[in-house]
Design a protein around this motif. Structure first.
Motif, PDB file in Angstrom:
ATOM      1  N   GLU A  69       0.722  -1.059   0.051  1.00 58.55           N
ATOM      2  CA  GLU A  69      -0.035   0.114  -0.026  1.00 58.55           C
ATOM      3  C   GLU A  69       0.864   1.234  -0.098  1.00 58.55           C
ATOM      4  OE1 GLU A  69      -3.785   0.266   2.619  1.00 58.55           O
ATOM      5  OE2 GLU A  69      -2.766   1.738   3.247  1.00 58.55           O
ATOM      6  N   GLU A  70       0.601   2.014  -1.019  1.00 56.97           N
ATOM      7  CA  GLU A  70       1.163   3.513  -1.249  1.00 56.97           C
ATOM      8  C   GLU A  70       0.646   4.489  -0.392  1.00 56.97           C
ATOM      9  OE1 GLU A  70       3.221   3.793  -4.988  1.00 56.97           O
ATOM     10  OE2 GLU A  70       4.611   2.143  -4.526  1.00 56.97           O
ATOM     11  N   SER A  71      -0.515   4.456  -0.682  1.00 55.01           N
ATOM     12  CA  SER A  71      -1.231   5.702   0.176  1.00 55.01           C
ATOM     13  C   SER A  71      -2.600   5.370   0.331  1.00 55.01           C
ATOM     14  CB  SER A  71      -1.423   6.997  -0.842  1.00 55.01           C
ATOM     15  OG  SER A  71      -2.131   6.858  -1.812  1.00 55.01           O
ATOM     16  N   TRP A  72      -3.146   5.578   1.213  1.00 53.44           N
ATOM     17  CA  TRP A  72      -4.727   5.724   1.653  1.00 53.44           C
ATOM     18  C   TRP A  72      -5.136   6.759   2.336  1.00 53.44           C
ATOM     19  CZ3 TRP A  72      -8.734   2.843   0.705  1.00 53.44           C
ATOM     20  CH2 TRP A  72      -9.987   3.090   1.767  1.00 53.44           C
ATOM     21  N   THR A  73      -6.481   7.252   1.897  1.00 58.56           N
ATOM     22  CA  THR A  73      -7.064   8.210   2.299  1.00 58.56           C
ATOM     23  C   THR A  73      -8.393   7.974   2.850  1.00 58.56           C
ATOM     24  OG1 THR A  73      -5.970   9.908   0.955  1.00 58.56           O
ATOM     25  CG2 THR A  73      -7.884  10.951   2.187  1.00 58.56           C
ATOM     26  N   PRO A  74      -8.844   7.959   3.984  1.00 56.98           N
ATOM     27  CA  PRO A  74     -10.191   7.661   4.572  1.00 56.98           C
ATOM     28  C   PRO A  74     -11.049   8.748   3.995  1.00 56.98           C
ATOM     29  CG  PRO A  74      -8.658   7.426   6.564  1.00 56.98           C
ATOM     30  CD  PRO A  74      -8.123   8.199   5.144  1.00 56.98           C
ATOM     31  N   GLU A  75     -12.261   8.334   4.121  1.00 55.04           N
ATOM     32  CA  GLU A  75     -13.492   8.940   3.780  1.00 55.04           C
ATOM     33  C   GLU A  75     -13.525  10.520   4.563  1.00 55.04           C
ATOM     34  OE1 GLU A  75     -18.546   9.428   2.957  1.00 55.04           O
ATOM     35  OE2 GLU A  75     -17.591   7.793   4.255  1.00 55.04           O
TER      36      GLU A  75
END
Length: 387
Positions: A299-305
């Motif tokens: 995983e390189e990036s994650w943005t929650p809602e």
């Protein structure tokens, strides 16, 4: 006002723009921003993460209202994604001055650095660093396609890379942030309105899949003897589409590296980047988990809602809509406003109608009249927030 930007980073063969962070094009765009600030007598500052701020009034005396967006682009992107928000910010300040408005709070225009993440793979880098959403060590170690790190390119640009990170002093100046952006979709077309307001940003992320095999000769290696990583990669692409359709989300593989990359050789490594988004975080996560089973995935990036502040959202809709409140709609596109909102900064977004819905493409467009409506709406919002 957009005209001076049309040649910067433009590919004459396609009409698309390539404006990577810290590239020659990016540095030229920064000079343009500085010139626009100087022409208006604004106080220009660059924070330690490379974000540019132009202030009308002193934000140290009272937290200000900030608008703006970004100037970098995806590879072969359009002319409006980002620059429309920055140009409209300066135009809105001009309109307020023409109205004889004296803001009761400082007003700022911001240009966030590396919003698209085209060079180093992590979107909204400038706002993530500013708010502490990404650790400096991780950011500095990210590499581009040439193997240069963020630390390398910042140093070459005359910045101090080892000073990056959460910037409390700059954050303390921002009381409210409103970002204007061309809509990336057809929501406003369907509703017949030139300007809308964002309600939320879908959860979204990027993952790298590495498929390893054995490089070999394309003509002399029997099919039965091959270990070809293109085959599991192809199955993953089809599975991503099918899984996304089942769950009502979207999945895209838009970047692939094949090594060694010879037309007459079986590849030894295929690296592919998955972008997945959807209204429900569980559906997005379940899709990625299904695709990643038994594979080498990072995983390189994650943005929650991100849900924008309801009171501010409704206020923007009321002020920007004129006689009828502006429509409120969610978006699947990530933005710096979302990063700021997630960090606790009151933030909102205005969208300007996109007649085709096409974005991240040379065909991206917005009509002149709609852009002007966006400037008027933004000026009205800023005047209202600065009372």
């Amino acid at each position: 006002m957009l005209e001076p930007l049309t040649h910067i980073g433009r590919d004459p063969a396609t009409g698309g723009y390539v404006r990577d962070a810290w590239s020659e094009a990016d540095m030229e765009l920064r000079e343009w921003f500085a010139g626009e600030a100087a022409r208006r007598g604004l106080d220009l500052r660059e924070d330690r993460n490379g974000n540019l701020w132009a202030w009308w009034g002193d934000p140290a005396a009272r937290r200000g209202v900030v608008t703006g967006s970004h100037l970098d682009s995806v590879r072969q992107g359009g002319a409006y994604d980002g620059p429309l928000g920055v140009v409209s910010a300066f135009a809105a300040l001009d309109l307020l001055k023409n109205r004889g408005v004296t803001p009761g709070r400082p007003l700022g225009v911001v240009c966030f650095t590396d919003e698209e993440g085209a060079r180093f793979g992590v979107p909204c880098m400038g706002s993530r660093l500013l708010t502490g959403a990404i650790q400096p060590d991780r950011a500095l170690g990210l590499t581009d396609d040439d193997g240069d790190t963020l630390a390398d390119v910042m140093a070459r640009a005359g910045r101090k890379p080892y000073g990056i990170g959460r910037d409390e002093e700059t954050l303390a100046h921002v009381g409210t942030f409103v970002e204007l952006h061309v809509e990336q979709g057809r929501g406003l077309v369907d509703q017949g309105r030139p300007v809308g307001v964002a309600s939320s940003i879908w959860p979204h992320g990027r993952w790298r899949f590495d498929f390893r095999g054995r490089a070999d000769h394309a003509g002399t290696t029997r099919l039965a003897d091959r270990d070809d990583p293109m085959l599991p990669f192809a199955r993953m692409v089809l599975a991503a589409r099918a899984g996304a359709e089942r769950r009502g989300v979207v999945a895209t593989i838009g970047k692939v590296h094949v090594s060694p990359g010879n037309a007459n050789a079986i590849p030894g490594l295929v690296s592919a980047w998955l972008d997945a988004r959807g209204a429900d975080e569980r559906d997005v996560r379940d899709l990625v988990a299904e695709l990643a089973e038994g594979l080498d995935v990072r995983e390189e990036s994650w943005t929650p809602e991100v849900g924008f502040d309801a009171a501010l959202r409704d206020r923007l809709a009321r002020v920007a809509g004129g006689d009828t409140p502006a429509p409120i709609l969610p978006t699947g596109a990530g933005h710096d406003a979302g990063i700021m909102a997630a960090a606790g900064v009151p933030a909102g977004m205005l969208f300007v109608r996109n007649p085709t819905g096409v974005s991240h493409s040379p065909d991206e467009h917005a009509e002149q009249a709609d852009c002007e409506s966006g400037v008027v709406a933004l000026a009205d919002v800023l005047e209202d927030l600065c009372r």
